[in-house]
Write an enzyme that holds these catalytic residues in place. Structure first.
Site, PDB file in Angstrom:
ATOM      1  N   VAL A   1       5.101   5.550  -1.608  1.00  0.00           N
ATOM      2  CA  VAL A   1       4.209   4.725  -2.431  1.00  0.00           C
ATOM      3  C   VAL A   1       3.213   5.546  -3.238  1.00  0.00           C
ATOM      4  O   VAL A   1       2.541   5.034  -4.127  1.00  0.00           O
ATOM      5  CB  VAL A   1       3.439   3.664  -1.598  1.00  0.00           C
ATOM      6  CG1 VAL A   1       4.375   2.626  -1.030  1.00  0.00           C
ATOM      7  CG2 VAL A   1       2.612   4.306  -0.495  1.00  0.00           C
TER       8      VAL A   1
ATOM      9  N   PHE B   1      -1.523  16.711   0.221  1.00  0.00           N
ATOM     10  CA  PHE B   1      -0.770  17.385   1.272  1.00  0.00           C
ATOM     11  C   PHE B   1       0.686  16.965   1.342  1.00  0.00           C
ATOM     12  O   PHE B   1       1.466  17.555   2.054  1.00  0.00           O
ATOM     13  CB  PHE B   1      -1.429  17.099   2.621  1.00  0.00           C
ATOM     14  CG  PHE B   1      -2.755  17.777   2.767  1.00  0.00           C
ATOM     15  CD1 PHE B   1      -2.814  19.104   3.157  1.00  0.00           C
ATOM     16  CD2 PHE B   1      -3.928  17.106   2.508  1.00  0.00           C
ATOM     17  CE1 PHE B   1      -4.038  19.733   3.294  1.00  0.00           C
ATOM     18  CE2 PHE B   1      -5.145  17.732   2.650  1.00  0.00           C
ATOM     19  CZ  PHE B   1      -5.205  19.066   3.038  1.00  0.00           C
TER      20      PHE B   1
ATOM     21  N   ASN C   1      -2.082  -4.081  -1.268  1.00  0.00           N
ATOM     22  CA  ASN C   1      -2.473  -3.992  -2.681  1.00  0.00           C
ATOM     23  C   ASN C   1      -2.937  -2.611  -3.126  1.00  0.00           C
ATOM     24  O   ASN C   1      -3.422  -2.450  -4.253  1.00  0.00           O
ATOM     25  CB  ASN C   1      -3.532  -5.042  -2.995  1.00  0.00           C
ATOM     26  CG  ASN C   1      -2.910  -6.408  -3.175  1.00  0.00           C
ATOM     27  OD1 ASN C   1      -1.895  -6.542  -3.865  1.00  0.00           O
ATOM     28  ND2 ASN C   1      -3.451  -7.423  -2.530  1.00  0.00           N
TER      29      ASN C   1
ATOM     30  N   ASP D   1     -17.388  10.753  -0.815  1.00  0.00           N
ATOM     31  CA  ASP D   1     -16.438  10.523  -1.907  1.00  0.00           C
ATOM     32  C   ASP D   1     -16.134   9.035  -2.019  1.00  0.00           C
ATOM     33  O   ASP D   1     -14.985   8.631  -2.157  1.00  0.00           O
ATOM     34  CB  ASP D   1     -15.159  11.334  -1.654  1.00  0.00           C
ATOM     35  CG  ASP D   1     -14.322  11.462  -2.920  1.00  0.00           C
ATOM     36  OD1 ASP D   1     -14.815  11.086  -4.004  1.00  0.00           O
ATOM     37  OD2 ASP D   1     -13.173  11.918  -2.835  1.00  0.00           O
TER      38      ASP D   1
HETATM   39  O1  ACK Z   1      -2.863   2.719  -5.473  1.00  0.00           O
HETATM   40  P1  ACK Z   1      -1.844   3.056  -4.516  1.00  0.00           P
HETATM   41  O2  ACK Z   1      -0.559   2.306  -4.470  1.00  0.00           O
HETATM   42  O3  ACK Z   1      -2.484   3.069  -3.040  1.00  0.00           O
HETATM   43  O4  ACK Z   1      -1.537   4.638  -4.547  1.00  0.00           O
HETATM   44  C1  ACK Z   1      -2.233   5.353  -3.591  1.00  0.00           C
HETATM   45  C2  ACK Z   1      -1.306   6.350  -2.914  1.00  0.00           C
HETATM   46  O5  ACK Z   1      -0.973   5.859  -1.627  1.00  0.00           O
HETATM   47  C3  ACK Z   1      -1.933   7.726  -2.760  1.00  0.00           C
HETATM   48  O6  ACK Z   1      -3.107   7.632  -1.983  1.00  0.00           O
HETATM   49  C4  ACK Z   1      -1.460   4.554  -1.488  1.00  0.00           C
HETATM   50  N1  ACK Z   1      -1.959   4.397  -0.135  1.00  0.00           N
HETATM   51  C5  ACK Z   1      -2.705   5.248   0.572  1.00  0.00           C
HETATM   52  N2  ACK Z   1      -2.974   4.717   1.786  1.00  0.00           N
HETATM   53  C6  ACK Z   1      -2.379   3.505   1.842  1.00  0.00           C
HETATM   54  C7  ACK Z   1      -2.304   2.485   2.821  1.00  0.00           C
HETATM   55  N3  ACK Z   1      -2.909   2.604   4.003  1.00  0.00           N
HETATM   56  N4  ACK Z   1      -1.613   1.377   2.540  1.00  0.00           N
HETATM   57  C8  ACK Z   1      -1.020   1.252   1.329  1.00  0.00           C
HETATM   58  N5  ACK Z   1      -1.044   2.185   0.366  1.00  0.00           N
HETATM   59  C9  ACK Z   1      -1.722   3.298   0.620  1.00  0.00           C
HETATM   60  C10 ACK Z   1      -2.566   4.364  -2.489  1.00  0.00           C
END
Ligand code: ACK
Length: 885
Positions: free
Chosen positions: A528, A533, A605, A647
């Protein structure tokens, strides 16, 4: 050909190892079925037209329960138009309905000798009516919902391999308004088997929260939340009006207010139950009333039952304790509100005054409001007396006659009234004598001296043991780990964040705060996003004897250094210490196999900034404030724990399917290394300039107050639906402008209260910024009083500190009234550009275009848009009223 579909249906239904279908609606409890074809044992009786099209066939499901299915497979004939119509489905209270279809579809390429008519889709349609139309059926009356295609079509080979491909598709239809509706399935030449059709709507189910019951509530068909007032459960009353919001997903959000159990009741589960009340009755009269007296004078409260009665003698105090259960009516309290007194003692005496103190009653029947002290000269025999009131356990009687005997009584007052008076104590005001001349005085004095000796001994022991343990503790390796965030000592009893960097072995920190997961419990579904990292994936976590959960999985890419691994895992060590609904929840880590992973709850979302940009202007004010409240509440929790985020930005907030916002992205130096927004400062550190407080930029003073500044920026980002703070201004210009006192202008249609909150968060003096607790309470008030969101910052008088710290009249004068106007049209970065331009009248303004603005140096799109739209508004306004220039 029919047998072809029949074959795969039979196969499908008689084998249970086909892939599990993850229900789209996870909260099954909060959905109400309007139709479920699987629940029908007999014929469904749906209309099929023409009769050689869709055919109803019996089968069994994976549990061998008989079900009805429909199949069609006229792929060898041209011009197919086969309709299948459900029975009339009453809408009930649904506003928006969901149709879940489970079906299989044959891959056309896999059918030999097809003459070119084979299709791989079918259509889903609906028709709303106020009454059942029986068998009357007209194609043209139906509206199309969607063309349904299979994610997975199957081939003959799949059948041979015994692989099954069941598709599940869900479509939403709404708003629906008539009394009922039909669904129809139009086949134009595919080979389809409709295994099940379920029609449902979502509902926020009846719930009791904070002792208030909220009825079944049907969500809106749009994005808005439904505000529902709660009713206090039996035997409770409102403390603050209870309310909640029902989301479109059928989930209750943002509980506000609560009820409290009435007197005599206590909270048990989600109801108020009659208390088992223990009432202590003590008598200070010389003549203790017999039990008979007690009962004859006391009306048994309604519904109460006596459990037991026993006598008790406590030293010189004689008393009786009555224990009974049930409701205690206030009127009957007079019998048992007597309050025991510990003896008093003389603090100080002189010829004309005396200071007395006493100990608080051990078991009063409520909060003591005050004490009444009554005294009189002994020889006056109570014919004249004085009454004093004292809130505390001491009093000074002055204006006394020297060398005179006085009698004194005390009684305490609670909400139930006065307790019985204490026995009379006698004292004299001779300069050298004061005595509690009762038969118990000696006992009292002995008791006081014994108590004092015990206290002294305890203190001494405490010091000795404390020193001993202190010495031991300083040798203890754990001591190093105690970290008081912000340099503040935290209150005892409040959990404190422990900095994982204080561990000599960081992997020890990870295992202290994070659960090690077995990689076999994790199924990765898709990527996603990308982090510094490695990839961020979505997937599922199935722990033994727990239900499967959607999770996000952060992976550490191969070839990492030890430091990278440590930094990567430090996020889990931090996150694992938190437990709050607005902080992203850590499920666990995988460190014993590769790839190394951090597994957290899944947030459907994604990041707040991109989510808002995707839904520009689609939320109500209350929804936005609800999100902001969540973020503030998470930040309050972090600051209470002593953790400074450093942050905080919309990109580091995640949003779930219920619009609940959670703070994420934890780490120490890592956070900032990882953040593409972070830039190197002159002092070498990497800082996300636009989100960071000036003192943190200039001398790295990161505190919860600098987090509050960042919160103000997040507030701005949310209200402007993900606009970039300070638009394309360079970092250097941002630092300069902020330092000179400029602040971001209010976003379009931003409520004045929220803009004021932003400005407060951006106070230069960090101690003047609101604490997160205050921010939460401000937002709570707004949620309770949504009317206050209607006054927007553009229409309200300009906040005095829009040009914060720029008291120099030079700025104001050089801009003149034009400058004022520009202030109102939010021109933070453009004010200077305009100051050199002379406008003699407002006539020229309406002609101003984005191009003109560029010419005078307003090159940034955000302000350009604002100015041009404001000019337009001004123009239409000027048709009615002269524009002050
Ligand atoms: O805006 P997004 O789809 O939501 O793109 C970023 C991407 O990973 C890089 O940080 C998604 N992301 C990070 N943590 C989560 C989470 N716990 N659940 C769903 N999406 C996540 C984030």
């Amino acid at each position: 050909w029919k047998s072809l579909t029949g074959l795969h249906i039979d196969y499908l239904l008689s084998h249970s190892h086909f892939p599990t279908v993850i229900p789209v609606v996870i909260l099954l409890l909060s959905t109400v079925n309007l139709l479920d074809s699987k629940a029908s044992q007999g014929e469904l009786g749906w209309i099929s037209y023409p009769s050689h099209g869709w055919e109803e066939i019996s089968g069994v499901d994976e549990h061998y329960t008989p079900i009805r299915t429909f199949q069609v497979c006229n792929v060898m004939e041209y011009s197919q138009n086969n309709w299948l119509r459900t029975n009339w489905i009453p809408r009930q209270s649904a506003k928006k309905i969901y149709v879940e279809l489970k079906f299989t579809l044959r891959d056309c390429n896999s059918i030999p000798l097809v003459l070119g008519t084979c299709k791989e889709t079918f259509n889903l349609l609906y028709l709303e009516t106020d009454e059942d139309q029986g068998i009357r059926f007209r194609e043209h009356q139906f509206s199309k919902i969607d063309t349904i295609a299979a994610d997975e079509s199957f081939t003959q080979m799949d059948l041979g391999d015994r692989i099954l491909k069941l598709n599940t598709e869900v479509r939403e239809v709404g708003p629906v308004t008539k009394k009922g509706f039909y669904l129809a399935f139009q086949d134009v030449g595919a080979c389809v088997a409709l295994v099940s059709v379920r029609v449902y709507f979502k509902m926020c189910p009846f719930i009791v929260r904070n002792l208030a019951s909220f009825p079944d509530t049907v969500p809106m068909d749009s994005h808005s939340l439904v505000e529902v007032k709660g009713l206090c459960v039996n035997h409770s009353k409102e403390q603050e009006p209870p309310r909640m919001y029902c989301s479109t997903e059928g989930e209750w959000l943002v509980p506000i207010g609560k009820c409290l159990c009435n007197v005599g009741y206590e909270e048990r589960g989600s109801s108020c139950q009659g208390k088992t009340t223990i009432v202590h009755f003590y008598s200070f009269q010389h003549q203790f009333p017999s039990l008979l007296d007690v009962w004859s004078g006391w009306r048994k409260p309604y519904n109460s039952s006596v459990i037991c009665i026993f006598k008790e003698f406590v030293g010189w105090v004689r008393g009786v304790t009555i224990v009974f259960s049930g409701m205690v009516s206030n009127t009957s309290n007079t019998w048992f509100d007597a309050i025991p007194f510990a003896p008093f003692q003389k603090d100080r005496a002189s010829r004309n005054s005396i200071s007395l103190s006493w100990l608080e009653p051990e078991r009063p029947n409520g909060i003591i409001l005050d004490y009444e002290v009554k005294y009189y000269e002994k020889q006056e025999q109570e014919t004249s007396y004085t009454i004093l009131r004292s809130k505390g356990c001491n009093v000074t009687l002055s204006g006394l006659k020297a060398d005179t005997s006085y009698l004194l009584q005390i009684r305490a007052r609670t909400a139930a009234g006065y307790g019985a008076s204490s026995r009379s104590f006698e004292f004299e005001t001779s300069p050298d004598s004061f005595s509690i001349s009762s038969e118990s005085s000696q006992v009292v004095l002995i008791a006081i001296s014994t108590a004092a000796a015990i206290i002294l001994l305890t203190v001494l022991l405490y010091i000795v043991i404390g020193r001993f343990c202190g010495y031991r503790r300083s040798k203890h390796p754990d001591e190093k780990r105690l970290h008081f965030g912000n340099g503040h000592l935290r209150l005892p009893g409040i959990r404190t964040y422990v900095d994982p960097h204080t561990y000599e072995d960081p992997s020890q920190a990870v295992h202290e705060f994070a659960k090690e997961l077995d990689a076999s419990c994790i199924a990765i579904d898709k990527v996603v996003g990308a982090g510094e990292f490695g990839e961020v994936c979505s997937g599922r976590l199935r722990l033994p004897s727990k239900k499967e959960n959607c999770v996000a999985i952060k992976t550490l890419k191969a070839g990492y250094t030890d430091k990278q691994r440590r930094d990567f895992l430090s996020e889990a060590s931090i996150m694992g210490q938190f437990d709050h609904p607005n902080i992203i929840r850590l499920e666990g880590v995988v460190t014993r196999s590769k790839p190394v992973m951090i597994v957290t709850e899944y947030m459907e979302n994604g990041s707040l900034d991109s989510f808002l940009r995707k839904h520009d202007a689609q939320f109500t004010g209350i929804q936005l404030v609800g999100m902001l409240r969540g973020i503030a509440s998470g930040m309050k929790y972090l600051s209470d724990m002593g953790y400074v985020h450093r942050d905080l930005a919309a990109r580091n907030i995640l949003v779930n399917s219920n619009l609940v916002c959670k703070v994420s992205d934890f780490g120490l130096s890592r956070v900032l290394e990882d953040d593409p927004e972070a830039a190197y400062t002159t002092r070498g550190g990497k800082i996300p300039i636009r989100w960071t407080a000036p003192e943190a930029i200039s001398y790295r003073k990161f505190t919860s107050a600098s987090d509050a500044w960042s919160y103000g920026i997040v507030l701005w980002e949310v209200m402007s639906y993900g606009e970039r703070p300070y638009w394309e201004m360079s970092n250097q210009d941002v630092i300069k402008a902020v330092d000179e006192g400029y602040r971001l202008p209010p976003p379009m249609d931003c409520p004045a209260t929220l803009y004021q909150l932003m400005l407060d968060c951006w106070q230069k003096e960090r101690n003047n910024r609101p604490k997160f607790e205050q921010i939460v309470s401000i937002l709570d008030k707004l949620i309770r009083n949504p009317g206050s969101l209607k006054i927007t910052a553009n229409t309200s008088p300009r906040p005095a500190n829009l040009l914060l710290d720029r008291s120099s009249s030079e700025v104001v004068q050089s801009l003149g009234t034009m400058g004022d106007w520009l202030d109102n049209v939010r021109t933070l970065p453009c004010k200077e550009a305009f100051s050199g331009v002379s406008y003699s009248s407002c006539d020229t303004l309406p002609k101003t275009s984005a191009e003109d603005l560029k010419k005078v140096g307003v090159t940034i799109v955000g302000p350009q848009k604002n100015i041009v739209s404001s000019i337009k508004a001004l123009e239409s306004h000027s048709k009615n009223a002269p524009v002050p220039v």
